[in-house]
Design a protein around this motif. Structure first.
Motif, mmCIF file in Angstrom:
data_model
loop_
_atom_site.group_PDB
_atom_site.id
_atom_site.type_symbol
_atom_site.label_atom_id
_atom_site.label_comp_id
_atom_site.label_asym_id
_atom_site.label_seq_id
_atom_site.Cartn_x
_atom_site.Cartn_y
_atom_site.Cartn_z
ATOM 1 N N VAL A 85 0.843 -1.205 0.000
ATOM 2 C CA VAL A 85 0.000 0.000 0.000
ATOM 3 C C VAL A 85 0.873 1.248 0.000
ATOM 4 O O VAL A 85 1.997 1.237 0.488
ATOM 5 N N MET A 86 0.332 2.323 -0.566
ATOM 6 C CA MET A 86 0.949 3.654 -0.540
ATOM 7 C C MET A 86 2.404 3.660 -1.026
ATOM 8 O O MET A 86 3.286 4.239 -0.381
ATOM 9 N N ASN A 87 2.652 3.050 -2.184
ATOM 10 C CA ASN A 87 4.003 2.985 -2.740
ATOM 11 C C ASN A 87 4.612 4.370 -2.913
ATOM 12 O O ASN A 87 5.808 4.560 -2.687
ATOM 13 N N LEU A 88 3.798 5.305 -3.343
ATOM 14 C CA LEU A 88 4.276 6.651 -3.672
ATOM 15 C C LEU A 88 4.846 7.377 -2.448
ATOM 16 O O LEU A 88 5.804 8.141 -2.566
ATOM 17 N N VAL A 89 4.307 7.110 -1.270
ATOM 18 C CA VAL A 89 4.758 7.784 -0.042
ATOM 19 C C VAL A 89 5.799 6.957 0.702
ATOM 20 O O VAL A 89 6.860 7.461 1.092
ATOM 21 N N LEU A 90 5.507 5.676 0.900
ATOM 22 C CA LEU A 90 6.370 4.840 1.738
ATOM 23 C C LEU A 90 7.693 4.472 1.068
ATOM 24 O O LEU A 90 8.704 4.290 1.751
ATOM 25 N N GLY A 91 7.720 4.368 -0.262
ATOM 26 C CA GLY A 91 8.964 4.050 -0.963
ATOM 27 C C GLY A 91 10.046 5.102 -0.749
ATOM 28 O O GLY A 91 11.138 4.786 -0.256
ATOM 29 N N PRO A 92 9.768 6.359 -1.099
ATOM 30 C CA PRO A 92 10.772 7.403 -0.870
ATOM 31 C C PRO A 92 11.112 7.601 0.614
ATOM 32 O O PRO A 92 12.265 7.853 0.960
ATOM 33 N N LEU A 93 10.120 7.461 1.482
ATOM 34 C CA LEU A 93 10.371 7.602 2.921
ATOM 35 C C LEU A 93 11.334 6.517 3.405
ATOM 36 O O LEU A 93 12.243 6.780 4.199
ATOM 37 N N SER A 94 11.140 5.308 2.912
ATOM 38 C CA SER A 94 12.023 4.202 3.268
ATOM 39 C C SER A 94 13.445 4.460 2.767
ATOM 40 O O SER A 94 14.424 4.185 3.480
ATOM 41 N N LEU A 95 13.568 4.988 1.556
ATOM 42 C CA LEU A 95 14.894 5.318 1.013
ATOM 43 C C LEU A 95 15.602 6.373 1.864
ATOM 44 O O LEU A 95 16.785 6.241 2.186
ATOM 45 N N VAL A 96 14.872 7.400 2.243
ATOM 46 C CA VAL A 96 15.468 8.500 3.021
ATOM 47 C C VAL A 96 15.872 8.021 4.421
ATOM 48 O O VAL A 96 16.982 8.304 4.892
ATOM 49 N N LEU A 97 14.991 7.290 5.098
ATOM 50 C CA LEU A 97 15.323 6.804 6.447
ATOM 51 C C LEU A 97 16.520 5.862 6.426
ATOM 52 O O LEU A 97 17.381 5.910 7.313
ATOM 53 N N GLY A 98 16.588 4.995 5.425
ATOM 54 C CA GLY A 98 17.732 4.087 5.309
ATOM 55 C C GLY A 98 19.029 4.843 5.080
ATOM 56 O O GLY A 98 20.061 4.529 5.676
ATOM 57 N N ALA A 99 18.985 5.862 4.222
ATOM 58 C CA ALA A 99 20.185 6.655 3.944
ATOM 59 C C ALA A 99 20.639 7.432 5.181
ATOM 60 O O ALA A 99 21.832 7.493 5.482
ATOM 61 N N VAL A 100 19.699 8.003 5.914
ATOM 62 C CA VAL A 100 20.055 8.755 7.130
ATOM 63 C C VAL A 100 20.626 7.810 8.191
ATOM 64 O O VAL A 100 21.601 8.140 8.871
ATOM 65 N N ALA A 101 20.044 6.627 8.320
ATOM 66 C CA ALA A 101 20.555 5.646 9.290
ATOM 67 C C ALA A 101 21.985 5.243 8.941
ATOM 68 O O ALA A 101 22.846 5.143 9.817
ATOM 69 N N LEU A 102 22.257 5.017 7.663
ATOM 70 C CA LEU A 102 23.623 4.676 7.247
ATOM 71 C C LEU A 102 24.579 5.837 7.481
ATOM 72 O O LEU A 102 25.719 5.639 7.918
ATOM 73 N N HIS A 103 24.130 7.043 7.224
ATOM 74 C CA HIS A 103 24.966 8.228 7.433
ATOM 75 C C HIS A 103 25.314 8.407 8.912
ATOM 76 O O HIS A 103 26.426 8.830 9.246
ATOM 77 N N ARG A 104 24.393 8.090 9.792
ATOM 78 C CA ARG A 104 24.622 8.236 11.240
ATOM 79 C C ARG A 104 25.375 7.057 11.836
ATOM 80 O O ARG A 104 25.654 7.045 13.027
ATOM 81 N N GLY A 105 25.677 6.056 11.050
ATOM 82 C CA GLY A 105 26.479 4.933 11.544
ATOM 83 C C GLY A 105 25.685 3.934 12.357
ATOM 84 O O GLY A 105 26.060 3.601 13.474
#
Length: 142
Positions: A85-105
């Motif tokens: 459900v809600m591919n348009l919202v959850l897909g980009p949100l998942s990408l951003v959260l994953g990138a921020v988590a990796l950036h923060r170590g």
């Protein structure tokens, strides 16, 4: 006669006889009494400051790591749910959260990467649905 003495910064008390009296009790202060008191106060201040600084740094690092781990898990869950459900919202949100988590170590690097992969898959599924149906929603034929 025996008297108890108490020096600032310490809890121990010693005994002195009248002949040994020098310092605050007799009205005369020796250099060693002054140096000891000053050193005790400086040591106590330094120890307190060092303990507080170490506690702040370690709790700050722990908090930062915990937040990054939470973001990695959230990225994974949102990417997984976004496949349905809600591919348009959850897909980009998942990408951003994953990138921020990796950036923060984060300590959950694999989960953050998997969340980012699922977020990308959300967008691929969305593109496939738009191409086939021409709509941005799931339509099942009846």
């Amino acid at each position: 006669m025996t008297t108890l003495i108490h020096r600032a910064g310490t809890e121990s008390a010693g005994t002195r006889t009248d002949a040994d009296k020098t310092g605050p009790e007799s009205g005369t202060t020796t250099a060693s009494d002054t140096d000891t008191t000053t050193t005790d106060k400086a040591t106590a201040d330094t120890a307190t400051t060092t303990d507080a600084t170490t506690a702040d740094v370690s709790s700050g690092a722990r908090r930062k790591g915990t937040q990054a781990d939470g973001m990695a898990v959230a990225s994974f869950i949102l990417g997984l749910v976004g496949l349905l459900v809600m591919n348009l919202v959850l897909g980009p949100l998942s990408l951003v959260l994953g990138a921020v988590a990796l950036h923060r170590g984060t300590g959950r690097r694999g989960r953050a990467l998997l969340g980012m992969a699922l977020g990308a898959a959300d967008l691929v599924v969305l593109a496939a649905i738009v191409t086939v149906d021409g709509t941005v929603s799931w339509n099942f034929p009846v």
